[in-house]
Design a protein around this motif. Structure first.
Motif, short mmCIF file in Angstrom:
data_model
loop_
_atom_site.label_atom_id
_atom_site.label_comp_id
_atom_site.label_asym_id
_atom_site.label_seq_id
_atom_site.Cartn_x
_atom_site.Cartn_y
_atom_site.Cartn_z
N GLN A 93 23.81 21.34 66.18
CA GLN A 93 24.46 21.19 67.48
C GLN A 93 24.71 19.71 67.77
N ASN A 94 23.71 18.87 67.52
CA ASN A 94 23.86 17.44 67.80
C ASN A 94 24.92 16.80 66.90
N LEU A 95 24.98 17.23 65.65
CA LEU A 95 26.00 16.71 64.74
C LEU A 95 27.40 17.11 65.21
N LEU A 96 27.56 18.35 65.62
CA LEU A 96 28.86 18.80 66.12
C LEU A 96 29.24 18.03 67.38
N ASN A 97 28.29 17.88 68.28
CA ASN A 97 28.57 17.18 69.53
C ASN A 97 28.99 15.73 69.27
N LYS A 98 28.28 15.06 68.34
CA LYS A 98 28.61 13.67 68.02
C LYS A 98 29.96 13.58 67.30
N ALA A 99 30.26 14.57 66.48
CA ALA A 99 31.49 14.52 65.68
C ALA A 99 32.75 14.66 66.51
N ILE A 100 32.64 15.25 67.71
CA ILE A 100 33.84 15.45 68.53
C ILE A 100 33.96 14.41 69.65
N LEU A 101 33.04 13.43 69.65
CA LEU A 101 33.08 12.37 70.65
C LEU A 101 33.55 11.07 70.02
N ALA A 102 34.58 10.48 70.59
CA ALA A 102 35.06 9.19 70.08
C ALA A 102 33.99 8.13 70.30
N SER A 103 33.77 7.30 69.30
CA SER A 103 32.68 6.32 69.39
C SER A 103 33.13 4.89 69.17
N GLY A 104 34.37 4.70 68.74
CA GLY A 104 34.83 3.35 68.42
C GLY A 104 34.25 2.84 67.11
N THR A 105 33.68 3.77 66.31
CA THR A 105 33.12 3.41 65.01
C THR A 105 33.57 4.45 63.99
N ASP A 106 33.05 4.30 62.78
CA ASP A 106 33.40 5.28 61.76
C ASP A 106 32.40 6.44 61.76
N HIS A 107 32.36 7.18 60.68
CA HIS A 107 31.56 8.41 60.58
C HIS A 107 30.05 8.17 60.57
N CYS A 108 29.63 6.92 60.38
CA CYS A 108 28.20 6.64 60.22
C CYS A 108 27.40 6.76 61.52
N ASP A 109 28.08 6.94 62.64
CA ASP A 109 27.35 7.02 63.92
C ASP A 109 26.51 8.29 64.02
N VAL A 110 26.67 9.25 63.10
CA VAL A 110 25.86 10.48 63.14
C VAL A 110 24.61 10.35 62.27
N PHE A 111 24.34 9.18 61.74
CA PHE A 111 23.25 9.00 60.80
C PHE A 111 21.91 9.49 61.34
N PHE A 112 21.56 9.09 62.57
CA PHE A 112 20.26 9.47 63.15
C PHE A 112 20.15 10.99 63.26
N ASP A 113 21.24 11.65 63.66
CA ASP A 113 21.24 13.11 63.77
C ASP A 113 21.16 13.77 62.39
N ALA A 114 21.74 13.12 61.39
CA ALA A 114 21.67 13.66 60.03
C ALA A 114 20.23 13.70 59.53
N LEU A 115 19.42 12.72 59.93
CA LEU A 115 18.02 12.71 59.51
C LEU A 115 17.29 13.94 60.03
N ASN A 116 17.65 14.40 61.22
CA ASN A 116 17.07 15.64 61.75
C ASN A 116 17.42 16.82 60.86
N ALA A 117 18.65 16.85 60.37
CA ALA A 117 19.06 17.93 59.48
C ALA A 117 18.26 17.89 58.17
N PHE A 118 18.00 16.69 57.68
CA PHE A 118 17.22 16.57 56.44
C PHE A 118 15.81 17.12 56.63
N SER A 119 15.28 17.02 57.85
CA SER A 119 13.90 17.45 58.09
C SER A 119 13.73 18.97 57.95
N CYS A 120 14.84 19.73 57.95
CA CYS A 120 14.77 21.17 57.70
C CYS A 120 15.51 21.52 56.42
N ASN A 121 15.67 20.49 55.55
CA ASN A 121 16.26 20.66 54.22
C ASN A 121 17.73 21.08 54.26
#
Length: 328
Positions: A93-121
């Motif tokens: 959910q957090n990755l989707l929410n971040k992906a549809i919000l303009a951030s003024g940066t590239d794709h790397c702004d979801v990095f912190f949320d991606a770590l959460n995904a890694f925690s459940c493999n």
């Protein structure tokens, strides 16, 4: 789990504060309150929406209600299978929410949320949010530096290793936070296959995690610090890139890191999380969003006079909406 009682205590304080300010309890304390909140949101904002991008965006906002409430249920029962599934659903959910919000940066702004995904493999998201064919980021932020190193490790991109490490070294001499420093040093240690240094980084990150601002609300900030799922994600990332190196790592000893969860992961062969909660039939569109294939993030240059690349949020939501429509 060391911090379960503390989490529950803070959670109740947050709900009480909400009631005093607004006259209702939020985040929800019970399934009845959770269902009522979702139904009211549905009636007010979603019921009349026709299929399309606006509807898909609105439903993604609806699913945020589960973020705190899911963990509240987990910590009452101390069920690690449930925790794995809550991590899966909330991280997506957090990755989707971040992906549809303009951030003024590239794709790397979801990095912190991606770590959460890694925690459940849930490493499948790497190919969606950090696809191999996207260029190395400029390295202006720790997220960009970290993703550059992550991709070198995950995709075995030896040809980009020197460039990624050079950008990392230049970033490390700047005035940065302790969290930023040890995340980058952790990825460098993995590149060097230095298990001792990588383990030390994980321990330091647990300490740094307590000093970070996770929310504008002081109480929510305390809540977030009870369980450092992102550090579990960093730890688990080592497993998929080098099993032997992973087996030489020492787990952090800190109240925000749940060693019992890692034991459960090992005993259950590190299962990928599943959806924790299925929405009722009137809100089935939300189920379809989670069921649909995640789009692959794209970059574009909206400013002809600049060389900067930005994540294309419009393309992402349009692609996601198209994927949802395919399975309706």
């Amino acid at each position: 789990m060391k911090n379960a009682d503390e989490f529950l205590k803070i959670y109740k304080e947050i709900t009480e504060e909400s009631f005093k300010k607004w006259g209702y309890y939020y985040p929800p304390r019970t399934w009845k309150e959770f269902n009522s909140w979702n139904f009211n949101f549905f009636e007010k904002y979603l019921k009349s929406k026709e299929n399309g991008v606006i509807k898909t965006k609105s439903y993604i906002h609806l699913s945020a209600t589960l973020n705190d409430f899911g963990f509240y249920n987990v910590f009452q029962k101390l069920d690690f299978d449930m925790l794995n599934n809550v991590l899966y659903q909330t991280s997506r959910q957090n990755l989707l929410n971040k992906a549809i919000l303009a951030s003024g940066t590239d794709h790397c702004d979801v990095f912190f949320d991606a770590l959460n995904a890694f925690s459940c493999n849930d490493f499948e998201i790497i190919n969606r949010f950090f696809p191999k064919d996207l260029p190395q980021s400029k390295g202006r932020f720790y997220t960009e530096v970290s993703v550059n190193l992550l991709k070198v490790l995950y995709f075995k991109e030896k040809e980009f290793e020197l460039e990624a490490v050079d950008k990392a070294d230049k970033f490390l001499v700047k005035k940065i936070t302790v969290w930023e420093k040890y995340v980058i040093l952790y990825f460098k240690a993995l590149l060097l296959q230095n298990a001792v240094e990588a383990s030390n980084c994980l321990q330091e990150l647990c300490i740094a995690y307590q000093k970070m601002e996770h929310s504008v609300s002081k109480l929510h900030n305390k809540l977030a610090k009870c369980f450092a799922s992102e550090i579990h994600g960093l730890y688990r990332f080592a497993k998929i890139i080098d099993e032997q190196l992973f087996n030489r790592l020492t787990q952090p000893q800190h109240h925000s890191f749940c060693n019992e969860f890692e034991l459960w992961q090992k005993e259950n062969n590190y299962p990928k999380g599943r959806l924790y909660y299925t929405y009722p039939v009137e809100m089935d569109y939300m189920n379809k969003i989670f069921e649909a294939e995640f789009p692959i993030v794209a970059l574009y240059n909206p400013y002809p006079n600049k060389k900067e690349l930005y994540k294309n949020v419009d393309k992402f939501i349009e692609d996601l909406n198209g994927n949802v429509l395919k399975i309706l």
